[in-house]
Scaffold this motif. Structure first.
Motif, PDB file in Angstrom:
ATOM      1  N   UNK A   1      32.340  64.266  12.752  1.00  0.00           N
ATOM      2  CA  UNK A   1      33.082  64.888  13.352  1.00  0.00           C
ATOM      3  C   UNK A   1      32.408  65.117  14.644  1.00  0.00           C
ATOM      4  N   UNK A   2      31.804  64.479  14.707  1.00  0.00           N
ATOM      5  CA  UNK A   2      31.083  64.854  16.816  1.00  0.00           C
ATOM      6  C   UNK A   2      31.074  63.023  17.242  1.00  0.00           C
ATOM      7  N   UNK A   3      31.053  63.221  18.444  1.00  0.00           N
ATOM      8  CA  UNK A   3      30.875  62.134  19.204  1.00  0.00           C
ATOM      9  C   UNK A   3      30.472  61.653  20.017  1.00  0.00           C
ATOM     10  N   UNK A   4      29.161  61.489  20.091  1.00  0.00           N
ATOM     11  CA  UNK A   4      28.383  61.352  22.063  1.00  0.00           C
ATOM     12  C   UNK A   4      29.107  60.211  23.277  1.00  0.00           C
ATOM     13  N   UNK A   5      30.233  60.918  24.221  1.00  0.00           N
ATOM     14  CA  UNK A   5      30.629  59.782  24.836  1.00  0.00           C
ATOM     15  C   UNK A   5      31.413  59.962  25.742  1.00  0.00           C
ATOM     16  N   UNK A   6      31.270  59.734  27.370  1.00  0.00           N
ATOM     17  CA  UNK A   6      31.671  59.815  28.199  1.00  0.00           C
ATOM     18  C   UNK A   6      32.299  60.672  28.607  1.00  0.00           C
ATOM     19  N   UNK A   7      31.927  61.578  29.639  1.00  0.00           N
ATOM     20  CA  UNK A   7      32.787  63.299  30.059  1.00  0.00           C
ATOM     21  C   UNK A   7      34.229  63.198  29.949  1.00  0.00           C
ATOM     22  N   UNK A   8      34.441  61.537  30.780  1.00  0.00           N
ATOM     23  CA  UNK A   8      35.747  61.639  30.710  1.00  0.00           C
ATOM     24  C   UNK A   8      36.608  61.297  29.738  1.00  0.00           C
ATOM     25  N   UNK A   9      36.011  60.823  28.324  1.00  0.00           N
ATOM     26  CA  UNK A   9      36.731  60.730  27.180  1.00  0.00           C
ATOM     27  C   UNK A   9      38.199  62.040  26.171  1.00  0.00           C
TER      28      UNK A   9
END
Ligand code: TYD
Ligand code: MG
Length: 452
Positions: free
Chosen positions: A421-429
């Motif tokens: 349900x969620x992802x931690x990723x770079x702001x530009x994803x």
């Protein structure tokens, strides 16, 4: 030695050739790797061509008959997929891998399936007796009974019998045991391996026989002296996996008839290799999402995203230098990520033993998995589990900054499919609809988020 044939000395590690023997290879610097090789009598090498130069006139490309598109499907889904949709008639395919990984099993299954499809197949067994091959065949779900087996190591014998039988598919197991009398060297040396492969290639092209070649990978990861075979054959498939895991990954590293880099995933069972239709679910099946030090990322294996779990354990070190043990990822990459966490997020790993493991026998090669490794390390350090439905995607730079990854949408879609349900990723994803992306700019932010 008779002076009629000139000799050169070839390095068994890098294939470099030099005219005089020496203790050390001038090409790669390895010691005691130069092997004598006769030149002049070998047919596979340029030099003095036996046919007059004018024997084959040039043609305009437009006049060349189109490539046969018909492929033979074995029905072993992942194998056909890696090849680009089936075996191309007349192609020479090298299947490399460490001993015991399952090369003979895979090719015997293919032979049985092709034979069942009406394509006569010959299995030349150089490493095992016919009885040993039968023992393996008896375990398989496929009926390998109709496959012809030939316990033979001489190349001329193998080619002669293939022609006599009218086989359309020839399995040579393995190239290291096959030899030709035309060279003086022992079977398995670089000269023999190259010459036999070159002659098999000519045979395949002239007769349209598919040749599937087993090649053992040396301890350093090359097939019989790295690169000496790869440029000769049409397709190179590597069979990989950890011995502790039942999963096997078949990776195309070269493919003249399809895209390289594609992978197929199998499971070694009691009745042979079975294609794994849903690798992400398989790799996550044993996961205990409540345990600390576990994080999931999405790798791009060829064109397909695959979810894997990364486990980390940080424990107080005993006496002396702390240990760093990495299974499934480069230990230097682990050292870099630990240094970044120490310096940029202030996490004191310097006096902790650190163990990192990638489940399913997968190897992390993409930097896209950095963030998941870092998350697993933070989780173990703080002894707090990360939310079970969270994916980590991002490359970590030396400054601690988190960079976007390629094909993020495809990876997120695969995670969404498996209930993430969620992802931690770079702001530009870019966000795929079913999954919420929490942007993280820096490893210190991630450490803070996971400790909260
Ligand atoms: P093998 O194909 O002989 O490996 P290679 O040719 O690459 O050296 O297979 C090796 C392992 O696979 C061996 O340890 C036994 C195991 N195996 C199974 O688990 N199930 C099977 O059905 C078969 C045939 C083999
Ligand atoms: Mg074998």
């Amino acid at each position: 030695m008779a002076s009629k044939s000139r000799s050169i000395y070839r390095c068994t590690e890098c294939g470099f050739e030099q005219s005089k023997w020496a203790g050390r290879c001038e090409g790669c610097g390895a010691w005691n790797t130069l092997v004598e090789e006769a030149v002049g009598r070998t047919a596979g090498r340029p030099g003095r061509p036996k046919v007059p130069l004018t024997a084959v006139p040039p043609t305009r490309l437009a006049a060349v008959a189109g490539v046969q598109v018909g492929r033979w499907r074995t029905g072993l889904a992942e194998f056909d997929f890696v090849l680009g949709g089936g075996i191309v008639p007349g192609s020479l395919v090298l299947v490399g891998g460490e001993p015991g990984i399952g090369k003979s099993t895979l090719l015997l299954q293919c032979a049985a399936r092709l034979e069942a499809g009406g394509i006569p197949t010959l299995y030349a067994a150089g490493e095992e007796s016919a009885e040993q091959v039968k023992l393996r065949a008896d375990r398989l779900e496929e009926d390998a009974g109709p496959v012809h087996v030939l316990p033979e190591v001489r190349l001329d014998g193998i080619l002669g019998q293939t022609a006599a039988l009218g086989a359309r598919v020839l399995v040579v197991d393995s190239i290291q045991t096959t030899y030709t009398d035309d060279l003086e060297g022992a079977p398995g040396n670089v000269g023999q391996v190259r010459e036999c492969a070159a002659r098999l290639m000519r045979f395949a092209k002239e007769t349209g026989t598919v040749t599937l070649l087993v090649g053992h990978v040396t301890r350093f990861g090359g097939i019989a002296g790295p690169k000496t075979l790869e440029h000769i054959v049409d397709t190179v498939l590597y069979f990989e996996g950890e011995s502790s895991s039942e999963f096997r990954i078949l990776r195309a590293v070269k493919n003249r008839f399809g895209s390289a880099d594609e992978v197929g995933i199998f499971e070694m069972t009691g009745t042979g290799l079975k294609p794994v239709a849903n690798p992400s679910a398989a790799f996550l099946s044993g996961r205990d999402s409540a345990s600390t030090g576990s994080a999931v990322t999405a790798l791009l294996e060829g064109s397909r995203p695959v979810l894997v779990e990364i486990q980390a354990l940080a424990a107080r070190a005993g006496f002396g230098t702390p240990q760093r043990v990495a299974t499934g990822l480069d230990h230097k990459r682990l050292a870099v990520l630990l240094a970044v966490l120490e310096r940029r997020a202030g996490l004191p790993f310097h006096n902790l033993d650190v163990f990192v493991n990638v489940t399913g026998g997968v190897r992390l090669v993409e930097p896209a998995s950095d963030l998941a490794v870092v998350a697993a390390l933070c989780s173990s350090m703080h002894d707090r589990s990360v939310p079970a439905d969270t994916l980590f995607l991002g490359e970590v730079g030396l400054g601690g900054e988190i960079r976007p990854v390629s094909a993020a949408e495809r990876r997120l879609a695969e995670a969404a499919r498996l209930g993430f349900r969620q992802a931690f990723a770079s702001a530009r994803t870019k966000t795929a609809s079913a999954i919420t992306v929490t942007p993280v700019a820096h490893v210190a932010d991630l450490a803070r988020l996971l400790a909260a």
